[in-house]
Scaffold this motif. Sequence first.
Motif, short mmCIF file in Angstrom:
data_model
loop_
_atom_site.label_atom_id
_atom_site.label_comp_id
_atom_site.label_asym_id
_atom_site.label_seq_id
_atom_site.Cartn_x
_atom_site.Cartn_y
_atom_site.Cartn_z
N ARG A 232 32.80 -28.76 24.84
CA ARG A 232 31.38 -28.85 24.48
C ARG A 232 30.86 -27.46 24.14
O ARG A 232 30.67 -26.63 25.03
N THR A 233 30.63 -27.23 22.83
CA THR A 233 30.25 -25.87 22.41
C THR A 233 28.80 -25.54 22.73
O THR A 233 28.43 -24.37 22.75
N ARG A 234 27.94 -26.57 22.87
CA ARG A 234 26.48 -26.40 23.05
C ARG A 234 25.79 -26.04 21.75
O ARG A 234 24.57 -25.88 21.73
N ILE B 101 38.91 -20.19 20.00
CA ILE B 101 39.87 -19.24 19.41
C ILE B 101 39.21 -17.88 19.18
O ILE B 101 39.86 -16.86 19.21
N GLY B 102 37.88 -17.89 18.91
CA GLY B 102 37.17 -16.70 18.45
C GLY B 102 36.64 -17.02 17.06
O GLY B 102 36.46 -18.20 16.73
N PRO B 103 36.39 -16.00 16.21
CA PRO B 103 36.03 -16.34 14.83
C PRO B 103 37.22 -17.07 14.22
O PRO B 103 38.34 -16.92 14.71
N GLY C 51 25.06 -5.63 17.87
CA GLY C 51 25.91 -6.81 18.04
C GLY C 51 25.04 -8.03 17.89
O GLY C 51 24.32 -8.15 16.92
N LYS C 52 25.10 -8.90 18.89
CA LYS C 52 24.30 -10.12 18.79
C LYS C 52 22.84 -9.80 19.13
O LYS C 52 22.57 -9.07 20.08
N ALA C 53 21.94 -10.40 18.36
CA ALA C 53 20.51 -10.14 18.58
C ALA C 53 19.99 -10.93 19.78
O ALA C 53 20.54 -11.97 20.13
O1 DLL Z 1 30.91 -14.91 18.69
C1 DLL Z 1 33.10 -15.46 17.90
C2 DLL Z 1 32.74 -14.92 16.57
C3 DLL Z 1 32.82 -13.56 16.36
C4 DLL Z 1 32.38 -15.75 15.54
C5 DLL Z 1 32.51 -13.06 15.13
C6 DLL Z 1 32.09 -15.24 14.28
C7 DLL Z 1 32.15 -13.89 14.09
P1 DLL Z 1 31.55 -15.81 21.48
O2 DLL Z 1 31.14 -14.44 21.81
O3 DLL Z 1 32.33 -16.60 22.45
O4 DLL Z 1 32.41 -15.81 20.17
O5 DLL Z 1 30.23 -16.59 21.10
C8 DLL Z 1 30.29 -17.90 20.62
O6 DLL Z 1 28.27 -17.58 19.33
O7 DLL Z 1 29.08 -20.80 20.60
C9 DLL Z 1 27.62 -19.79 18.92
O8 DLL Z 1 26.57 -20.10 19.82
C10 DLL Z 1 27.49 -18.37 18.46
N1 DLL Z 1 27.98 -18.23 17.09
C11 DLL Z 1 29.13 -17.70 16.68
N2 DLL Z 1 29.20 -17.70 15.32
C12 DLL Z 1 28.05 -18.27 14.87
C13 DLL Z 1 27.50 -18.57 13.59
C14 DLL Z 1 32.02 -15.37 18.92
N3 DLL Z 1 28.12 -18.27 12.47
C15 DLL Z 1 28.91 -18.41 20.30
N4 DLL Z 1 26.30 -19.18 13.57
C16 DLL Z 1 28.95 -19.78 19.66
C17 DLL Z 1 25.63 -19.49 14.69
C18 DLL Z 1 27.28 -18.62 16.00
N5 DLL Z 1 26.09 -19.21 15.92
#
Ligand code: DLL
Length: 433
Positions: free
Chosen positions: A299-301, A241-243, A422-424
């Motif tokens: 499967r989220t991994r 779904i996203g967050p 963004g993501k590290a």
């Molecule tokens: O990162 C959705 C998101 C956005 C979640 C903002 C929370 C806040 P994707 O870009 O598809 O979606 O990446 C999903 O990010 O399978 C995890 O590996 C990692 N991830 C997301 N939230 C967390 C968290 C968004 N709180 C992928 N802790 C997921 C650890 C997270 N890993």
Amino acid sequence: MEIWDREYECMDREVLEQLQLERLQATLHRAYKNVTCYKNKFNQQGIDPDAVQSLSDLSKLPFTTKEDLRLNYPYGMFAVPLREVVRIHSSSGTTGKPTVVGYTKNDIKIWSNLIARLHTAAGVTHDDVVQIAFGYGMFTGAFGHHYGAEVIGASVIPMGGGNTEKQIMIMQDYRTTVLISTPSYAITIADRMEQLGINPKSLSLKHGLFGGEPWSEAMRIEIESRLGITATDNYGLSEVIGPGVAGECTHKCGMHIFEDIFIPEIIDPDTCEVLPPGSVGELVITTLTKEAFPMIRYRTRDITSLDYEKCSCGRTHVRMKKTMGRSDDMLIIKGVNVFPSQIEEVIVAIDGCEPHYQLIVDRKNSVDSLEIHIEVTENIFFDEMKMQRAFIDSIQHKIHSLIGLGVTVKLVEPKSFPRFEGKASRVIDNRQH
Ligand code: DLL
């Protein structure tokens, strides 16, 4: 403490499971009827969706993987015609074609409501001013949080990612009370404030809702003390779904997975067996309400564990632990499994180390090595080589005793590494695979 959807979030498990079963059966029918990939998988394994009569039957169903989504790029997994889709996002994958996900009007409504739940659980109310510091665009993070905060009635600032000085100016001038970003961006913002001589505690910030990447408890403490806020974790992924899949309440003891909307399972990633409650393994998610993009046993991994004990906040939904990371981020060094988040936990807790580090993996003469480069704080000063040596030794020792692997630590000057908006990304693996 407020609960956004008390009826659903505090449901008795028995009633919840009945609801899950009904929604699961409806989802399976829709997916089987409308998505060729599911129909083929079910047929190949001789599974009739009608035969799913209890939640335990879920374990007989085939998994869905990222590969299935790639093979069905772009719209092959959609269960409704495109004219019913009102939004399209894609995943942040860095290699190959992205995976495309879609939402109907009702999907967006449910998604926004899930975010409203997690914001409320983290302490956000309609009185808050919420600054969204995720990139708007194909990434689900910004839009997801944006719509949910509006449902609560908070004042949303759609700032977007990056432009750190402007983020800080807006925080000061617009009296932002809630920051939404990745945890690593929160650190970048705190660093910049320090450089600009701004005391974060002079701002109106109260809460930070962080997610999108793994982060350690030590990182939480660092962010909370530097920004003077409460920091909660929230989890999700675009494919599901996203967050809005899960979020922490202010007790900070794991993220409640919204179980009326998703069924979580933990499997052994190698054998694919479902593991008993409390075991550490790969999170698998089935969606229960999604119309445009139903996911069956995805499967989220991500590696985590589930805690079914009732939380003192009153919510009955299961809590997932902070993830250790994705199974594909796990490093295997000299046969030892290492998650970067384990190393972060040690580094960030050490006085004198900055939360900025890089892991460099190498292989020489068939022997793996892990070198950890850590930025030290400005004020750390070793007038004797011996003191520096002892400091390094103590870090190496701490890491060795936690992960059982000898590592080489090198200290580097402050500001040696790039800062993340963004993501590290902190691992450099020089081994040839
Ligand atoms: O990162 C959705 C998101 C956005 C979640 C903002 C929370 C806040 P994707 O870009 O598809 O979606 O990446 C999903 O990010 O399978 C995890 O590996 C990692 N991830 C997301 N939230 C967390 C968290 C968004 N709180 C992928 N802790 C997921 C650890 C997270 N890993």
